[in-house]
Design a protein around this motif. Structure first.
Motif, PDB file in Angstrom:
ATOM      1  N   VAL A   1     -10.939 -24.830  13.392  1.00  0.00           N
ATOM      2  CA  VAL A   1     -10.195 -25.091  14.620  1.00  0.00           C
ATOM      3  C   VAL A   1      -9.151 -26.160  14.325  1.00  0.00           C
ATOM      4  O   VAL A   1      -9.490 -27.266  13.900  1.00  0.00           O
ATOM      5  N   ALA A   2      -7.873 -25.829  14.530  1.00  0.00           N
ATOM      6  CA  ALA A   2      -6.771 -26.771  14.324  1.00  0.00           C
ATOM      7  C   ALA A   2      -6.311 -27.285  15.687  1.00  0.00           C
ATOM      8  O   ALA A   2      -6.008 -26.502  16.582  1.00  0.00           O
ATOM      9  N   SER A   3      -6.264 -28.610  15.836  1.00  0.00           N
ATOM     10  CA  SER A   3      -5.898 -29.239  17.111  1.00  0.00           C
ATOM     11  C   SER A   3      -4.698 -30.154  16.902  1.00  0.00           C
ATOM     12  O   SER A   3      -4.594 -30.843  15.876  1.00  0.00           O
ATOM     13  N   PHE A   4      -3.816 -30.151  17.914  1.00  0.00           N
ATOM     14  CA  PHE A   4      -2.710 -31.102  17.947  1.00  0.00           C
ATOM     15  C   PHE A   4      -3.188 -32.319  18.726  1.00  0.00           C
ATOM     16  O   PHE A   4      -3.607 -32.213  19.892  1.00  0.00           O
ATOM     17  N   LEU A   5      -3.162 -33.498  18.085  1.00  0.00           N
ATOM     18  CA  LEU A   5      -3.804 -34.674  18.629  1.00  0.00           C
ATOM     19  C   LEU A   5      -2.965 -35.323  19.714  1.00  0.00           C
ATOM     20  O   LEU A   5      -1.736 -35.349  19.646  1.00  0.00           O
ATOM     21  N   ALA A   6      -3.657 -35.895  20.699  1.00  0.00           N
ATOM     22  CA  ALA A   6      -2.977 -36.553  21.812  1.00  0.00           C
ATOM     23  C   ALA A   6      -2.640 -37.994  21.470  1.00  0.00           C
ATOM     24  O   ALA A   6      -1.558 -38.479  21.789  1.00  0.00           O
ATOM     25  N   ARG A   7      -3.568 -38.696  20.834  1.00  0.00           N
ATOM     26  CA  ARG A   7      -3.364 -40.100  20.509  1.00  0.00           C
ATOM     27  C   ARG A   7      -2.865 -40.230  19.075  1.00  0.00           C
ATOM     28  O   ARG A   7      -3.572 -39.893  18.135  1.00  0.00           O
ATOM     29  N   ARG A   8      -1.668 -40.732  18.915  1.00  0.00           N
ATOM     30  CA  ARG A   8      -1.089 -40.873  17.587  1.00  0.00           C
ATOM     31  C   ARG A   8       0.009 -41.923  17.615  1.00  0.00           C
ATOM     32  O   ARG A   8       0.731 -42.062  18.601  1.00  0.00           O
ATOM     33  N   THR A   9       0.118 -42.643  16.541  1.00  0.00           N
ATOM     34  CA  THR A   9       1.175 -43.629  16.363  1.00  0.00           C
ATOM     35  C   THR A   9       1.801 -43.390  15.005  1.00  0.00           C
ATOM     36  O   THR A   9       1.424 -42.466  14.278  1.00  0.00           O
ATOM     37  N   SER A  10       2.784 -44.215  14.667  1.00  0.00           N
ATOM     38  CA  SER A  10       3.478 -44.042  13.393  1.00  0.00           C
ATOM     39  C   SER A  10       2.498 -44.147  12.225  1.00  0.00           C
ATOM     40  O   SER A  10       1.699 -45.075  12.151  1.00  0.00           O
ATOM     41  N   GLY A  11       2.563 -43.185  11.319  1.00  0.00           N
ATOM     42  CA  GLY A  11       1.683 -43.160  10.158  1.00  0.00           C
ATOM     43  C   GLY A  11       0.377 -42.436  10.382  1.00  0.00           C
ATOM     44  O   GLY A  11      -0.363 -42.206   9.426  1.00  0.00           O
ATOM     45  N   GLU A  12       0.057 -42.071  11.618  1.00  0.00           N
ATOM     46  CA  GLU A  12      -1.179 -41.365  11.894  1.00  0.00           C
ATOM     47  C   GLU A  12      -0.933 -39.853  11.917  1.00  0.00           C
ATOM     48  O   GLU A  12       0.178 -39.402  12.220  1.00  0.00           O
ATOM     49  N   PRO A  13      -1.971 -39.042  11.613  1.00  0.00           N
ATOM     50  CA  PRO A  13      -1.777 -37.582  11.555  1.00  0.00           C
ATOM     51  C   PRO A  13      -1.547 -36.984  12.939  1.00  0.00           C
ATOM     52  O   PRO A  13      -2.017 -37.499  13.956  1.00  0.00           O
ATOM     53  N   LEU A  14      -0.828 -35.859  12.950  1.00  0.00           N
ATOM     54  CA  LEU A  14      -0.565 -35.140  14.192  1.00  0.00           C
ATOM     55  C   LEU A  14      -1.550 -34.002  14.415  1.00  0.00           C
ATOM     56  O   LEU A  14      -1.752 -33.563  15.553  1.00  0.00           O
ATOM     57  N   PHE A  15      -2.161 -33.486  13.331  1.00  0.00           N
ATOM     58  CA  PHE A  15      -3.076 -32.359  13.438  1.00  0.00           C
ATOM     59  C   PHE A  15      -4.440 -32.739  12.860  1.00  0.00           C
ATOM     60  O   PHE A  15      -4.528 -33.506  11.901  1.00  0.00           O
ATOM     61  N   ARG A  16      -5.494 -32.169  13.454  1.00  0.00           N
ATOM     62  CA  ARG A  16      -6.850 -32.310  12.929  1.00  0.00           C
ATOM     63  C   ARG A  16      -7.459 -30.924  12.786  1.00  0.00           C
ATOM     64  O   ARG A  16      -7.319 -30.067  13.676  1.00  0.00           O
ATOM     65  N   LEU A  17      -8.147 -30.688  11.663  1.00  0.00           N
ATOM     66  CA  LEU A  17      -8.825 -29.426  11.417  1.00  0.00           C
ATOM     67  C   LEU A  17     -10.319 -29.693  11.301  1.00  0.00           C
ATOM     68  O   LEU A  17     -10.749 -30.511  10.478  1.00  0.00           O
ATOM     69  N   ASP A  18     -11.112 -29.014  12.123  1.00  0.00           N
ATOM     70  CA  ASP A  18     -12.566 -29.134  12.109  1.00  0.00           C
ATOM     71  C   ASP A  18     -13.163 -27.808  11.668  1.00  0.00           C
ATOM     72  O   ASP A  18     -12.713 -26.734  12.092  1.00  0.00           O
ATOM     73  N   THR A  19     -14.185 -27.866  10.812  1.00  0.00           N
ATOM     74  CA  THR A  19     -14.899 -26.668  10.374  1.00  0.00           C
ATOM     75  C   THR A  19     -16.293 -26.676  10.978  1.00  0.00           C
ATOM     76  O   THR A  19     -16.991 -27.696  10.947  1.00  0.00           O
ATOM     77  N   PHE A  20     -16.698 -25.524  11.529  1.00  0.00           N
ATOM     78  CA  PHE A  20     -17.997 -25.364  12.176  1.00  0.00           C
ATOM     79  C   PHE A  20     -18.705 -24.148  11.597  1.00  0.00           C
ATOM     80  O   PHE A  20     -18.054 -23.184  11.180  1.00  0.00           O
ATOM     81  N   PRO A  21     -20.043 -24.147  11.610  1.00  0.00           N
ATOM     82  CA  PRO A  21     -20.769 -22.915  11.266  1.00  0.00           C
ATOM     83  C   PRO A  21     -20.591 -21.874  12.360  1.00  0.00           C
ATOM     84  O   PRO A  21     -20.644 -22.186  13.550  1.00  0.00           O
ATOM     85  N   VAL A  22     -20.389 -20.626  11.948  1.00  0.00           N
ATOM     86  CA  VAL A  22     -20.217 -19.560  12.928  1.00  0.00           C
ATOM     87  C   VAL A  22     -21.494 -19.328  13.717  1.00  0.00           C
ATOM     88  O   VAL A  22     -21.460 -18.960  14.899  1.00  0.00           O
ATOM     89  N   ALA A  23     -22.646 -19.559  13.096  1.00  0.00           N
ATOM     90  CA  ALA A  23     -23.915 -19.221  13.725  1.00  0.00           C
ATOM     91  C   ALA A  23     -24.316 -20.175  14.844  1.00  0.00           C
ATOM     92  O   ALA A  23     -25.264 -19.892  15.579  1.00  0.00           O
ATOM     93  N   ILE A  24     -23.628 -21.308  15.016  1.00  0.00           N
ATOM     94  CA  ILE A  24     -24.001 -22.273  16.055  1.00  0.00           C
ATOM     95  C   ILE A  24     -23.502 -21.788  17.412  1.00  0.00           C
ATOM     96  O   ILE A  24     -22.337 -21.418  17.559  1.00  0.00           O
ATOM     97  N   ASP A  25     -24.379 -21.793  18.411  1.00  0.00           N
ATOM     98  CA  ASP A  25     -23.990 -21.453  19.774  1.00  0.00           C
ATOM     99  C   ASP A  25     -23.465 -22.697  20.480  1.00  0.00           C
ATOM    100  O   ASP A  25     -24.072 -23.778  20.406  1.00  0.00           O
ATOM    101  N   ASN A  26     -22.341 -22.550  21.163  1.00  0.00           N
ATOM    102  CA  ASN A  26     -21.732 -23.631  21.950  1.00  0.00           C
ATOM    103  C   ASN A  26     -21.591 -24.916  21.129  1.00  0.00           C
ATOM    104  O   ASN A  26     -22.146 -25.961  21.471  1.00  0.00           O
ATOM    105  N   PRO A  27     -20.873 -24.873  20.009  1.00  0.00           N
ATOM    106  CA  PRO A  27     -20.736 -26.090  19.191  1.00  0.00           C
ATOM    107  C   PRO A  27     -19.923 -27.157  19.904  1.00  0.00           C
ATOM    108  O   PRO A  27     -19.059 -26.871  20.730  1.00  0.00           O
ATOM    109  N   ARG A  28     -20.215 -28.398  19.554  1.00  0.00           N
ATOM    110  CA  ARG A  28     -19.487 -29.551  20.071  1.00  0.00           C
ATOM    111  C   ARG A  28     -18.668 -30.171  18.944  1.00  0.00           C
ATOM    112  O   ARG A  28     -18.935 -29.921  17.777  1.00  0.00           O
ATOM    113  N   PRO A  29     -17.685 -31.007  19.285  1.00  0.00           N
ATOM    114  CA  PRO A  29     -16.894 -31.638  18.219  1.00  0.00           C
ATOM    115  C   PRO A  29     -17.741 -32.409  17.221  1.00  0.00           C
ATOM    116  O   PRO A  29     -17.393 -32.492  16.044  1.00  0.00           O
TER     117      PRO A  29
END
Length: 533
Positions: free
Chosen positions: A185-213
């Motif tokens: 899951v690729a997300s465009f981040l809301a909180r960011r300042t100079s030098g901080e990343p704009l995107f975050r990528l999270d990897t989850f197992p497919v087998a998990i039901d209703n995963p959380r961040p």
């Protein structure tokens, strides 16, 4: 005592008797073991040298299996052949090849789909079809097996907003590799300042039901902001192959949006930048050095990209070029190996179609294989594969991967409009085939060397570009040059890459909105229904 299978010769110079053992004199088991290490072309050549080797090649199931694999442009997948004897593997291979060569229709399975699914973004992985929803903002994975195990859930669905850590985060793209049990899951981040990343990528197992961040196995960051202020993303794409994960994203300052349009038109030097970053998603501490960057211009923007294998990447640029990069060391930036020009005008609407060969051992505990589905036994050789480029909805260019990976020494680069690349007329016509239809849109699905098109009044056409299959094919072989001229190409384009063609039931094409396939079968996706064969 010396064996009677050896030949004795007295050497007068040394005064010694030399013993020479002929290959034909070895035991049949040893001959089979020796020949099994050779490419299938060499096995065929050895079988033509004498009656003994010919009988061994014809009588050995193991050698017949290797010959059929090679003739079909396939290679065994590691650690997957132990659960079936060689006889059954050979039968499955012959049955699969016969099914693709058969022009008769087979029964169709249907699945009901609602109209909010964006089928153009669908992809086929591990026998499962993944689709993104437009209105519902969710992702659905459909199990496309013909005989699912009892109690197996045929679908899984995830809501995009469930992955956001911050209410202002925006999920911009989702990708799944069901065979490796990974959801990205690729997300465009809301909180960011100079030098901080704009995107975050999270990897989850497919087998998990209703995963959380908090359930994320790996967390990766990309595209750091150059200054304070409000930012907006305008393109993002993610690809997974084996242990490698690549993300390409571009963003601009919200207050520089007008300047961005002026920059695209060439009236301003202030342009947003794109970046493509590669990680090993299975390890901790991802590298921040394996990055390709560039300005968002009419020549340099990444329109699409794909992995070729575990250490090479191919980029489709908006200026009409294909670029091949190598990234053997993830601690270093990828290295540009070569660039090929295409007969495409600048900044068109186009897409790259390519599925790299899956030769790595699959995760048998993943959701795709957990309920009885067997991992694939073989995959297409990379050199025998083709890639496709769709231009708008009317033109498709099919290109041989062999030409991309192994250029001729005579192909010299030239500077074309300020970009050094190999000219199209030097490499393209003999290594590509162009399809066009002025009356109806063309849809394209590619896997290995096979291409499935809705072509000419919605006919479903299968074109096989494997050179060995073309030679052995009993179907119509198209080898004559064809010339195409339309508004999506620069001038008249002549192509002559040979292929074996078969035309399926013409009534299927009018229902299709996207096409997907693997070695086992074909999946046709429509707005109202989904067809599997």
């Amino acid at each position: 005592m010396r064996s009677s299978n050896s030949h004795m010769r007295f050497d007068e110079d040394t005064g010694r008797t030399n013993f020479a053992v002929y290959l034909q004199c070895l035991a049949e088991e040893l001959l089979i073991n020796i020949l099994s290490f050779l490419p299938f072309q060499d096995i065929l050549r050895c079988a033509q040298t004498c009656r003994t080797l010919c009988a061994v090649a014809k009588g050995s199931i193991e050698l017949q299996y290797l010959i059929e694999l090679g003739a079909n442009g396939l290679t065994p997948v590691a650690q997957t052949e132990s659960y079936l004897p060689t006889t059954e593997r050979l039968q499955l291979l012959l049955r699969s090849a016969s099914a693709w060569n058969n022009d008769r229709n087979v029964p169709i399975r249907t699945h009901t789909l609602s109209n909010d699914w964006f089928t153009a973004a669908a992809h086929f992985t591990g026998g499962c079809l993944g689709m993104s929803g437009n209105a519902s903002r969710c992702y659905e994975l459909v199990d496309m097996r013909h005989n699912p195990a009892p109690g197996t859930p045929p679908r899984r669905r995830w809501t995009w907003e469930g992955y956001s850590q911050d209410p202002g985060d925006f999920v911009c793209c989702v990708s799944v590799d069901a065979s490796q049990d990974v959801l990205v899951v690729a997300s465009f981040l809301a909180r960011r300042t100079s030098g901080e990343p704009l995107f975050r990528l999270d990897t989850f197992p497919v087998a998990i039901d209703n995963p959380r961040p908090s359930d994320a196995k790996t967390r990766l960051y990309s595209h750091r902001a150059k200054s304070h202020g409000s930012w907006r993303w305008f393109s993002s794409n993610v690809r997974i192959y084996g242990q490698c994960l690549a993300f390409c994203g571009a963003a601009h300052r919200d207050d520089n949006l007008a300047q961005y349009h002026w920059a695209i038109a060439g009236h301003d030097r202030i342009r947003p930048r794109w970046s493509l970053q590669i990680w090993n998603w299975q390890t901790e501490g991802p590298s921040q050095e394996c990055v390709i960057t560039g300005e968002c211009t009419t020549n340099d923007t990444v329109a699409d990209f794909s992995f070729l294998d575990t250490h090479r990447l191919i980029l489709l640029k908006s200026g009409g070029q294909l670029e091949v990069y190598s990234f053997a060391d993830l601690s270093q930036p990828p290295e540009l190996q070569r660039r090929y020009s295409l007969p495409i005008p600048k900044n068109p609407i186009f897409r790259l179609h390519f599925t790299p060969p899956d030769v790595s051992p699959p995760q048998v505990s993943s959701w795709a294989y957990r309920s009885g589905r067997k991992p694939p036994l073989w995959a297409t050789n990379l050199e025998d594969q083709v890639l496709g480029i769709t231009l708008s909805t009317r033109t498709v260019i099919i290109i041989s991967i062999r030409a991309i990976l192994h250029p001729c020494l005579e192909w010299e680069e030239e500077i074309i409009e300020g970009v050094r690349s190999i000219p199209w007329l030097t490499w393209g016509p003999s290594n590509s085939r162009c399809f066009t239809d002025s009356l109806a849109p063309i849809l394209c699905g590619i896997h290995g060397s096979r291409v499935v098109l809705t072509y000419h009044f919605n006919r479903l056409t299968v074109a096989d570009f494997n050179p060995w299959r073309v030679r052995r094919s009993k179907r119509d072989v198209v080898s004559h040059p064809t010339m195409v001229e339309n508004t999506f190409l620069e001038g008249k384009v002549t192509t002559c890459l040979p292929y074996a063609e078969s035309v399926q039931d013409g009534s299927l094409g009018r229902f299709v909105s996207s096409i997907h396939l693997d070695e086992d079968g074909l999946v046709l996706v429509g707005w109202a229904k989904l067809f599997s064969r």
